[in-house]
Design an enzyme around this catalytic site. Structure first.
Site, mmCIF file in Angstrom:
data_model
loop_
_atom_site.group_PDB
_atom_site.id
_atom_site.type_symbol
_atom_site.label_atom_id
_atom_site.label_comp_id
_atom_site.label_asym_id
_atom_site.label_seq_id
_atom_site.Cartn_x
_atom_site.Cartn_y
_atom_site.Cartn_z
ATOM 1 N N LYS A 194 -2.108 -2.355 -8.170
ATOM 2 C CA LYS A 194 -0.844 -1.788 -7.677
ATOM 3 C C LYS A 194 0.267 -2.830 -7.760
ATOM 4 O O LYS A 194 1.392 -2.530 -8.175
ATOM 5 C CB LYS A 194 -1.035 -1.275 -6.237
ATOM 6 N N ASP A 229 2.036 6.799 0.599
ATOM 7 C CA ASP A 229 0.661 7.261 0.418
ATOM 8 C C ASP A 229 0.501 8.729 0.809
ATOM 9 O O ASP A 229 -0.501 9.366 0.476
ATOM 10 C CB ASP A 229 -0.276 6.443 1.315
ATOM 11 N N GLN A 252 -4.188 -0.065 2.572
ATOM 12 C CA GLN A 252 -5.315 0.271 1.699
ATOM 13 C C GLN A 252 -6.515 0.743 2.522
ATOM 14 O O GLN A 252 -6.907 0.120 3.498
ATOM 15 C CB GLN A 252 -5.689 -0.948 0.839
HETATM 16 N N1 GUN Z 1 -8.282 4.099 -1.099
HETATM 17 C C1 GUN Z 1 -8.671 4.927 -2.102
HETATM 18 N N2 GUN Z 1 -7.610 5.609 -2.584
HETATM 19 C C2 GUN Z 1 -6.532 5.213 -1.869
HETATM 20 C C3 GUN Z 1 -5.165 5.576 -1.905
HETATM 21 O O1 GUN Z 1 -4.679 6.413 -2.678
HETATM 22 N N3 GUN Z 1 -4.368 4.926 -1.010
HETATM 23 C C4 GUN Z 1 -4.852 4.013 -0.119
HETATM 24 N N4 GUN Z 1 -4.008 3.469 0.733
HETATM 25 N N5 GUN Z 1 -6.116 3.685 -0.058
HETATM 26 C C5 GUN Z 1 -6.951 4.277 -0.937
#
Ligand code: GUN
Length: 291
Positions: A49, A116, A93
């Site tokens: 990211k 998110d 996350q």
């Molecule tokens: N863990 C797995 N997929 C995601 C996501 O799209 N966002 C976040 N914050 N954590 C994740």
């Protein structure tokens, strides 16, 4: 069978966003990435990211609290980011360490910075078909993959495997929406479902998001199905330098020959999640500069 190339489709979206960010007035968009602990998959996702943000001209702020952080301390950290006018988007996350209440943390993120799309307001807006919020990145990426692969859900039976807050529930709501490209007839299967293969065999579009390697096998689908594999599972493999390989929730080798279209793992849904996160961050920046 044709392969849905998530890398290629995500690259097109990233190129569109790069041009969009370059034309934005004022400061660059800024995304705060919060990772608690050293879960290896989370380390790799957050790095990806950060790299993608840099490539399109989005600043990122990486925040790595100690794994012992308390719920209260994490709330304070999020409150500070919510109040910081230099931060447009906040991502915590998942998964968080077990001593933390993940849903409570998602709820703490201010709705207008919740890139998110995990907090109550943004999930509710998906149910209300209100486009002013943020749709969570993996479900948004799946809808984009389907649209750009010429798959219209209208009149189709869409079977979702998994009812998670991050994928299963929101993708079911999106597929159900009464709008162009969606309008599907949706069934959600989960660990309490009986005779699951009888249901998956009815699917015109099958979306697997349960986190169980190679769960969907050829006997569970009908020929001509479109398969979206959301699973990214690490399976031990001594022939690999890393000691593991990535595999989806779908047994690709047996299912792919029967499918009309299918996403690979890796290189299917994964890159789309990152692309949609960037799209949401740019949307957040546009909204903050309009204030
Ligand atoms: N863990 C797995 N997929 C995601 C996501 O799209 N966002 C976040 N914050 N954590 C994740």
């Amino acid at each position: 069978m044709s392969l849905i190339d998530g890398n290629a489709i995500a690259a097109r979206i990233i190129a569109e966003l790069t041009a969009e960010v370059a034309a934005l007035p004022g400061r660059r968009p800024c995304l705060a990435l919060v990772r608690v602990g050293e879960d290896p998959a989370s380390v790799s996702y957050v790095r990806k990211k950060e790299q993608t943000a840099a490539a399109i001209g989005v600043d990122s702020r990486i925040i790595l609290p100690a794994v012992t952080i308390t719920q209260g301390e994490l709330f304070t950290l999020i409150d500070d980011l919510n109040a910081d006018p230099g931060v447009d988007g906040i991502l915590v996350q998942s998964p968080l360490p077990k001593h933390l209440d993940e849903v409570a943390v998602f709820r703490r993120v201010a709705p207008h910075k919740d890139v998110d799309g995990f907090n109550t307001l943004n999930l509710g807006k998906v149910a209300q078909e209100d486009d002013t919020g943020f749709v969570s990145c993996t479900p948004a990426g799946i809808m984009e993959l389907l649209a750009r692969s010429g798959v219209d859900l209208k009149g189709k039976h869409v079977v979702v495997l998994g009812r998670s807050l991050i994928v299963g529930k929101p993708i079911a709501l999106l597929a159900l929406q009464k709008r162009a490209g969606a309008n599907g007839t949706v069934t959600i299967c989960h660990s309490g479902t009986s005779n699951l293969p009888a249901i998956t065999r009815q699917a015109d579009v099958l979306i697997a998001a349960i986190g169980r390697p190679d769960f969907v096998t050829a006997d569970m689908i009908k020929p001509g199905v479109v398969v979206i594999d959301v699973g990214i599972n690490r399976v031990a493999d001594a022939t690999k330098k890393s000691g593991y390989r990535l595999t989806g929730d779908v047994h690709f080798a047996s299912v792919a020959p029967l499918a009309a279209q299918i996403t690979p793992v890796p290189g299917g849904v994964g890159p789309m999640t990152v692309a949609m996160l960037m799209k949401n961050t740019v949307k957040a920046r546009r909204a903050s500069s309009a204030e």
